[in-house]
Design a protein around this motif. Sequence first.
Motif, short mmCIF file in Angstrom:
data_model
loop_
_atom_site.label_atom_id
_atom_site.label_comp_id
_atom_site.label_asym_id
_atom_site.label_seq_id
_atom_site.Cartn_x
_atom_site.Cartn_y
_atom_site.Cartn_z
N THR A 77 0.84 -1.20 0.00
CA THR A 77 0.00 0.00 0.00
C THR A 77 0.87 1.25 0.00
O THR A 77 1.96 1.27 0.56
CB THR A 77 -0.97 -0.01 1.20
N ASN A 78 0.37 2.28 -0.64
CA ASN A 78 1.10 3.53 -0.83
C ASN A 78 0.89 4.48 0.35
O ASN A 78 -0.14 4.44 1.01
CB ASN A 78 0.60 4.16 -2.14
N VAL A 79 1.86 5.38 0.61
CA VAL A 79 1.75 6.29 1.75
C VAL A 79 0.55 7.23 1.61
O VAL A 79 -0.10 7.58 2.61
CB VAL A 79 3.05 7.09 1.96
N GLY A 80 0.24 7.65 0.38
CA GLY A 80 -0.91 8.51 0.17
C GLY A 80 -2.22 7.79 0.50
O GLY A 80 -3.15 8.38 1.07
N THR A 81 -2.29 6.52 0.16
CA THR A 81 -3.46 5.71 0.48
C THR A 81 -3.62 5.58 1.99
O THR A 81 -4.74 5.66 2.52
CB THR A 81 -3.33 4.32 -0.15
N LEU A 82 -2.52 5.40 2.68
CA LEU A 82 -2.57 5.27 4.14
C LEU A 82 -3.00 6.58 4.79
O LEU A 82 -3.77 6.58 5.76
CB LEU A 82 -1.20 4.84 4.68
N TYR A 83 -2.53 7.70 4.27
CA TYR A 83 -2.96 8.99 4.82
C TYR A 83 -4.47 9.16 4.65
O TYR A 83 -5.17 9.58 5.59
CB TYR A 83 -2.22 10.13 4.13
N ASN A 84 -4.99 8.81 3.48
CA ASN A 84 -6.44 8.90 3.27
C ASN A 84 -7.20 7.90 4.13
O ASN A 84 -8.32 8.17 4.57
CB ASN A 84 -6.77 8.68 1.80
N SER A 85 -6.59 6.74 4.40
CA SER A 85 -7.22 5.75 5.27
C SER A 85 -7.29 6.25 6.71
O SER A 85 -8.29 6.02 7.41
CB SER A 85 -6.45 4.42 5.20
N TYR A 86 -6.24 6.94 7.14
CA TYR A 86 -6.25 7.55 8.48
C TYR A 86 -7.41 8.54 8.57
O TYR A 86 -8.17 8.54 9.55
CB TYR A 86 -4.92 8.27 8.73
N ARG A 87 -7.56 9.39 7.57
CA ARG A 87 -8.64 10.38 7.56
C ARG A 87 -10.01 9.69 7.51
O ARG A 87 -10.97 10.16 8.12
CB ARG A 87 -8.47 11.33 6.37
N ALA A 88 -10.10 8.58 6.78
CA ALA A 88 -11.36 7.85 6.67
C ALA A 88 -11.82 7.35 8.03
O ALA A 88 -13.02 7.40 8.35
CB ALA A 88 -11.22 6.69 5.70
N VAL A 89 -10.89 6.86 8.82
CA VAL A 89 -11.23 6.38 10.17
C VAL A 89 -11.75 7.53 11.03
O VAL A 89 -12.55 7.31 11.95
CB VAL A 89 -10.01 5.69 10.81
N LYS A 90 -11.33 8.75 10.71
CA LYS A 90 -11.83 9.95 11.40
C LYS A 90 -13.09 10.50 10.73
O LYS A 90 -13.50 11.63 10.99
CB LYS A 90 -10.75 11.05 11.40
N ASP A 91 -13.67 9.70 9.85
CA ASP A 91 -14.91 10.05 9.13
C ASP A 91 -14.74 11.22 8.18
O ASP A 91 -15.67 12.00 7.95
CB ASP A 91 -16.05 10.34 10.12
N LEU A 92 -13.55 11.31 7.56
CA LEU A 92 -13.27 12.36 6.58
C LEU A 92 -13.12 11.73 5.20
O LEU A 92 -12.20 10.96 4.96
CB LEU A 92 -11.99 13.11 6.95
N PRO A 93 -14.03 12.00 4.27
CA PRO A 93 -13.95 11.41 2.93
C PRO A 93 -12.82 12.01 2.11
O PRO A 93 -12.27 13.07 2.46
CB PRO A 93 -15.32 11.74 2.32
N VAL A 94 -12.51 11.37 0.99
CA VAL A 94 -11.47 11.88 0.08
C VAL A 94 -12.07 13.00 -0.76
O VAL A 94 -12.91 12.75 -1.63
CB VAL A 94 -10.93 10.75 -0.82
N THR A 95 -11.63 14.22 -0.50
CA THR A 95 -12.15 15.37 -1.22
C THR A 95 -11.05 16.23 -1.83
O THR A 95 -11.32 17.07 -2.69
CB THR A 95 -12.99 16.28 -0.31
N ASP A 96 -9.81 16.03 -1.37
CA ASP A 96 -8.70 16.87 -1.80
C ASP A 96 -7.51 16.01 -2.20
O ASP A 96 -7.44 14.82 -1.87
CB ASP A 96 -8.26 17.82 -0.67
N LYS A 97 -6.56 16.63 -2.88
CA LYS A 97 -5.37 15.92 -3.32
C LYS A 97 -4.16 16.85 -3.21
O LYS A 97 -4.23 18.02 -3.56
CB LYS A 97 -5.54 15.48 -4.78
#
Length: 445
Positions: free
Chosen positions: A141-161
């Motif tokens: 898994t990629n570091v960017g994917t992990l960062y988005n996964s961390y945010r997902a657990v905090k109930d933050l969807p992928v909206t930015d890049k």
Amino acid sequence: MNIIEKIAKAGVVGAGGAGFPTHVKYDCEAEYLIINGAECEPLLQTDKFLMREFAAEILEAIVMVAENIGAQKIVFATKKKYTKEIACLEKIIAEKNYKNIELFLMDSYYPAGDEQILVYEVTERIVPEGGIPLQVGVVVTNVGTLYNSYRAVKDLPVTDKYVSVLGEVNDPRIIQVPLGTSVKDCIAAAGGSTINDYAVIVGGPMMGTNLVGSEIDQAVITKTDGAIIVVPRNNFVIERNKQSIEHIKNKAKAACIQCSLCTEYCPRYLIGHELEPHRIMRALSYNEDAEVLKEAQICCECGICELYACPMGLSPRLVNVYFKNKIKEKFESSQDQLKAHPMRDYRKIPTARQTARLDLDKYDHQALAETLKVDVKEVKIPLKQHIGAPAVFNLEKGAVVKKGELLAAAKADSLSVNIHASLDAQIVEVNDQYIKLKAKDEVVS
């Protein structure tokens, strides 16, 4: 709601590649969890930025994912030369006492960040031809994917890049943009282009998407885009990729000397896969129905064969892509056991040498200015930003949405992901390809 459900809800996909839905990838059991922090392609810097700025978040996500898949071994693979990033990771590992996370430091060569190459480097296991790392007990898994996964657990969807904008721009920098932001707006945020007749590479110069003319006007940032490289329109990479397939085939038939360098440097061949591009080039000249053409299906399209190895300026990668699309019958290996080539370690291509071959070395190590959060008034959000089926639009034109609100839901029973609004805005256009949003104060009623 467990971690898989939260990642699915947030619409996380593989941030560094083709966009495989992350909730599907993490819903498994594996012996190894390998984190890809090697930033595979030349010039790219976004993953380095994420490792420096969000090391704590990435490492926390690693622990959660490793627990979910039952990983016995956790290996964070990155490049030795990333000294600042390594220091950031080591600091958090020590502070949090993450003793079970091992750093694996690699030399700088291409394609070090390819997931099958990472698997071999770390474990010496070879992913089967046409297979995935899970078949040998590994999740990559990629570091960017992990960062988005961390945010997902905090109930933050992928909206930015976060996107690196570099090359022929006045102010090279990392920018944070809403998904669906136009490539032109990204270039403007980096001070605009230094030249008038330019082309754009979205992603890396070896495997990225090359854009010219009106293609630039239409392009937007998606969940998988991490870089914009502005180059002269006549750059070697751009010219090579704009050839027609008929021109490529005719040139190959006339000029291939069967030196086999395309095969000898092929990363898949070097880890033991039954892929020999020079034989495909020969079959192209004599018999397009040859059995060997099926090997094209296991090409990873890294571009080494055409952008580094071939002395005649031919395009084995693009020939492979042509046959991938033409041949529907699945490739089946004739090998009982895969074994890496004994010369593999001596055929690794230094990234700096590859960059010079691409005539891009003037942009190597380009200093990036302080990160800028870019505010835009309009975005065009594709319904398909991932491998699999497009998301299904579930609102109406004219509806007003808040940033993070669900715009389109993952299609049931398919590889699909949720798509969320990246602005507080109104839906002004919808079709089967994208949803266009405009900030409410910009809409003319």
